[in-house]
Design a protein around this motif. Structure first.
Motif, mmCIF file in Angstrom:
data_model
loop_
_atom_site.group_PDB
_atom_site.id
_atom_site.type_symbol
_atom_site.label_atom_id
_atom_site.label_comp_id
_atom_site.label_asym_id
_atom_site.label_seq_id
_atom_site.Cartn_x
_atom_site.Cartn_y
_atom_site.Cartn_z
ATOM 1 N N VAL A 41 0.871 -1.171 0.000
ATOM 2 C CA VAL A 41 0.000 0.000 0.000
ATOM 3 C C VAL A 41 0.910 1.223 0.000
ATOM 4 O O VAL A 41 1.989 1.212 0.598
ATOM 5 C CB VAL A 41 -0.948 0.026 1.217
ATOM 6 N N PRO A 42 0.521 2.292 -0.690
ATOM 7 C CA PRO A 42 1.398 3.467 -0.766
ATOM 8 C C PRO A 42 1.601 4.096 0.607
ATOM 9 O O PRO A 42 0.633 4.381 1.320
ATOM 10 C CB PRO A 42 0.653 4.399 -1.725
ATOM 11 N N ASN A 43 2.878 4.337 0.959
ATOM 12 C CA ASN A 43 3.182 4.920 2.278
ATOM 13 C C ASN A 43 4.496 5.684 2.299
ATOM 14 O O ASN A 43 4.837 6.280 3.311
ATOM 15 C CB ASN A 43 3.222 3.826 3.342
ATOM 16 N N PHE A 44 5.249 5.659 1.193
ATOM 17 C CA PHE A 44 6.596 6.246 1.179
ATOM 18 C C PHE A 44 6.508 7.751 0.946
ATOM 19 O O PHE A 44 5.725 8.210 0.109
ATOM 20 C CB PHE A 44 7.415 5.591 0.055
ATOM 21 N N PRO A 45 7.351 8.577 1.632
ATOM 22 C CA PRO A 45 8.423 8.203 2.559
ATOM 23 C C PRO A 45 8.055 8.372 4.039
ATOM 24 O O PRO A 45 8.858 8.072 4.900
ATOM 25 C CB PRO A 45 9.521 9.192 2.188
ATOM 26 N N LYS A 46 6.853 8.857 4.335
ATOM 27 C CA LYS A 46 6.527 9.182 5.720
ATOM 28 C C LYS A 46 6.151 7.969 6.550
ATOM 29 O O LYS A 46 6.073 8.049 7.770
ATOM 30 C CB LYS A 46 5.389 10.204 5.759
ATOM 31 N N GLY A 47 5.900 6.819 5.872
ATOM 32 C CA GLY A 47 5.473 5.650 6.613
ATOM 33 C C GLY A 47 4.042 5.761 7.083
ATOM 34 O O GLY A 47 3.661 5.176 8.101
ATOM 35 N N ARG A 48 3.232 6.520 6.334
ATOM 36 C CA ARG A 48 1.810 6.654 6.632
ATOM 37 C C ARG A 48 1.016 6.251 5.395
ATOM 38 O O ARG A 48 1.312 6.717 4.279
ATOM 39 C CB ARG A 48 1.457 8.087 7.047
ATOM 40 N N VAL A 49 0.027 5.403 5.584
ATOM 41 C CA VAL A 49 -0.766 4.917 4.460
ATOM 42 C C VAL A 49 -1.528 6.067 3.816
ATOM 43 O O VAL A 49 -2.149 6.883 4.506
ATOM 44 C CB VAL A 49 -1.753 3.819 4.926
ATOM 45 N N PHE A 50 -1.455 6.132 2.483
ATOM 46 C CA PHE A 50 -2.132 7.201 1.756
ATOM 47 C C PHE A 50 -3.650 7.094 1.935
ATOM 48 O O PHE A 50 -4.194 6.008 2.129
ATOM 49 C CB PHE A 50 -1.801 7.122 0.268
ATOM 50 N N ALA A 51 -4.300 8.245 1.826
ATOM 51 C CA ALA A 51 -5.759 8.289 1.930
ATOM 52 C C ALA A 51 -6.390 7.402 0.867
ATOM 53 O O ALA A 51 -5.953 7.379 -0.294
ATOM 54 C CB ALA A 51 -6.245 9.734 1.762
ATOM 55 N N GLY A 52 -7.419 6.671 1.274
ATOM 56 C CA GLY A 52 -8.113 5.795 0.340
ATOM 57 C C GLY A 52 -7.597 4.376 0.328
ATOM 58 O O GLY A 52 -8.147 3.518 -0.375
ATOM 59 N N TYR A 53 -6.526 4.105 1.077
ATOM 60 C CA TYR A 53 -5.934 2.760 1.137
ATOM 61 C C TYR A 53 -5.920 2.265 2.581
ATOM 62 O O TYR A 53 -5.915 3.054 3.530
ATOM 63 C CB TYR A 53 -4.508 2.763 0.582
ATOM 64 N N ARG A 54 -5.877 0.945 2.728
ATOM 65 C CA ARG A 54 -5.703 0.315 4.034
ATOM 66 C C ARG A 54 -4.626 -0.754 3.908
ATOM 67 O O ARG A 54 -4.508 -1.404 2.865
ATOM 68 C CB ARG A 54 -7.012 -0.319 4.506
ATOM 69 N N ASN A 55 -3.855 -0.933 4.956
ATOM 70 C CA ASN A 55 -2.778 -1.928 4.931
ATOM 71 C C ASN A 55 -3.359 -3.315 5.212
ATOM 72 O O ASN A 55 -3.216 -3.870 6.299
ATOM 73 C CB ASN A 55 -1.701 -1.567 5.961
ATOM 74 N N ARG A 56 -3.983 -3.874 4.183
ATOM 75 C CA ARG A 56 -4.639 -5.169 4.312
ATOM 76 C C ARG A 56 -3.751 -6.273 3.746
ATOM 77 O O ARG A 56 -2.774 -6.016 3.038
ATOM 78 C CB ARG A 56 -5.983 -5.147 3.586
ATOM 79 N N LEU A 57 -4.134 -7.497 4.025
ATOM 80 C CA LEU A 57 -3.341 -8.650 3.597
ATOM 81 C C LEU A 57 -3.222 -8.722 2.082
ATOM 82 O O LEU A 57 -2.155 -9.036 1.550
ATOM 83 C CB LEU A 57 -3.985 -9.933 4.133
ATOM 84 N N TRP A 58 -4.312 -8.412 1.395
ATOM 85 C CA TRP A 58 -4.309 -8.526 -0.068
ATOM 86 C C TRP A 58 -5.420 -7.645 -0.634
ATOM 87 O O TRP A 58 -6.537 -7.637 -0.139
ATOM 88 C CB TRP A 58 -4.566 -9.985 -0.449
ATOM 89 N N GLN A 59 -5.103 -6.851 -1.641
ATOM 90 C CA GLN A 59 -6.113 -6.055 -2.334
ATOM 91 C C GLN A 59 -5.670 -5.855 -3.773
ATOM 92 O O GLN A 59 -4.475 -5.892 -4.083
ATOM 93 C CB GLN A 59 -6.345 -4.714 -1.634
#
Length: 417
Positions: A41-59
């Motif tokens: 899931v997009p998070n670089f470089p701050k290490g925070r998941v971008f809006a509209g995404y969740r850190n799920r097992l698979w998507q």
């Protein structure tokens, strides 16, 4: 052909690996091939998941015809060696598991900088009995030592052995610089399986444009000569040199017309902001990362693009991708990187070089560029002409031909000499 591509960076992230991977894959889809990308899931470089995404097992999603599978990973900011390795390893495990369910792939590519992605690609290649391609974007883990994230140790020695193992096992290595290829040859890697596909640019995005007046007014840049650094604020970049140059110019007559723009985030961002505040620099503008579609608006503000890396022999083999983006925008370059990229700047006459970490020379070069309109126009025009040789479409087609030859059992033609 079905191309399976592993990369832990992908849009909407806007760093160089994400852009290169997306633009290559987009062109391969346009050429009629199927492409599946396994990423985080997009998070670089701050290490925070971008809006509209969740850190799920698979998507799963589709982007410009590319099948994008996003897997869970341990997410952390781009800082701290141990946490970053945990990030890399978690992605490796998740990507390996997810890729096993991708059917009918003909070739698998793992891209660096960090090579745990390549580890997963190697494992997939073995399990699926398809060729494994190592896209070499950085000499990791040597770069860890150079930036001071970790000193020479048994851990680095083991990582280097793993690095060499992956080079030997790859059916094809696609290097982004000729210097990397030479490095591999000196370390005993068969040069016959190394091909060079340099970084480049999307000419549809990075092209000359007038300064964005909304941003000019918002940031008070009217009448200013704006030089800037756009990209990751990392340990390798030693951006303190630019702050030192800003301080030098602020003390000189006419120094009030110079402004320095920093766009991006990274491990050293907070330190740089604090240092600028401690020095009471009024000619510095820090802007956090912006969405991909907004980046070129900030590029348009620049009268000069500053490219800089620490002064170390390792970085003589690096060609920063922002070099090509600057050329495409017609922005003269102040280039503080030695080696292969400096040769491009000199050969194509697109900028002025200065010694890395030499703030005095940077300030002189900047003043020279600001005060010599004929020089500025020459460098700008030369950049526009030279950028056509680095069209991402052409480079993507070149890499695609290597992949097609490999899958067909042919030796990829060596046309990068």
């Amino acid at each position: 052909m079905h191309i399976l591509f592993l990369s832990d960076n992908f849009p909407p992230e806007v760093n160089a690996p994400a852009s290169r991977t997306f633009e290559h894959c987009r062109e391969w889809v346009a050429a009629g091939h199927k492409v599946t990308v396994v990423t985080c899931v997009p998070n670089f470089p701050k290490g925070r998941v971008f809006a509209g995404y969740r850190n799920r097992l698979w998507q799963k999603e589709e982007m410009s015809g590319i099948c994008v599978i996003r897997v869970w990973s341990y997410i952390t900011a781009n800082e701290g060696f141990a946490r970053r390795v945990a990030d890399y390893v978690s992605y490796m495990v998740s990507a390996l598991a997810a890729a096993l369910f991708v059917r009918s792939a003909d070739v698998v590519i793992g891209t660096s900088p960090q090579f745990f992605t390549a580890c997963a690609a190697y494992g997939i290649g073995r399990l699926k009995r398809i060729p494994f391609v190592f896209e070499l974007r950085d000499l990791w883990p040597e770069s860890i030592r150079v930036v001071g994230a970790m000193k020479r140790s048994l851990v680095l020695d083991r990582l280097e052995k793993l690095e060499l193992f992956l080079y030997r096992k790859a059916a094809l290595i696609v290097s982004v610089t000729f210097s990397f290829r030479e490095n591999l040859a000196m370390r005993g890697i068969d040069g016959d399986k190394v091909r060079v596909v340099t970084n480049g640019l999307d000419l549809d995005r990075f092209k000359p444009r007038c300064k964005d007046q909304t941003l000019v007014e918002r940031h008070g840049l009217a009448g200013k000569f704006v030089s800037g650094y756009i990209g990751t604020h990392g340990m390798a970049h030693r951006l303190e040199t630019i702050l030192e140059a800003a301080e030098i110019l602020s003390r000189q007559p006419g120094g009030e017309k110079y402004c320095f723009l920093f766009l991006g985030d990274g491990a050293n961002k907070e330190e740089l902001v604090a240092l600028a505040a401690a020095k009471r620099l009024k000619n510095i503008l820090f802007v956090d990362s912006v969405p991909k579609e907004e980046v070129v608006k900030y590029w348009s503000l620049l009268d000069a693009s500053i490219i800089h890396l620490k002064r170390d022999d390792l970085f003589k083999s690096v060609i920063p991708s922002k070099l090509f983006e600057s050329m495409g925008m017609g922005i003269p370059i102040l280039h503080g990187v030695e080696g292969e990229s400096a040769l491009i700047v000199e050969r194509d006459d697109v900028g002025l070089a200065f010694q890395p970490e030499n703030a005095e020379e940077l300030s002189r070069r900047l003043r020279e560029l600001c005060e010599n309109a004929a020089l500025w126009r020459r460098l700008s025009t030369n950049g526009l002409h030279a950028s056509r040789r680095y069209d991402r479409r052409v480079l993507a087609a070149k890499m695609l031909q290597y992949l097609e030859d490999l899958v067909a059992g042919r030796q990829p033609k060596n046309d990068d000499l």
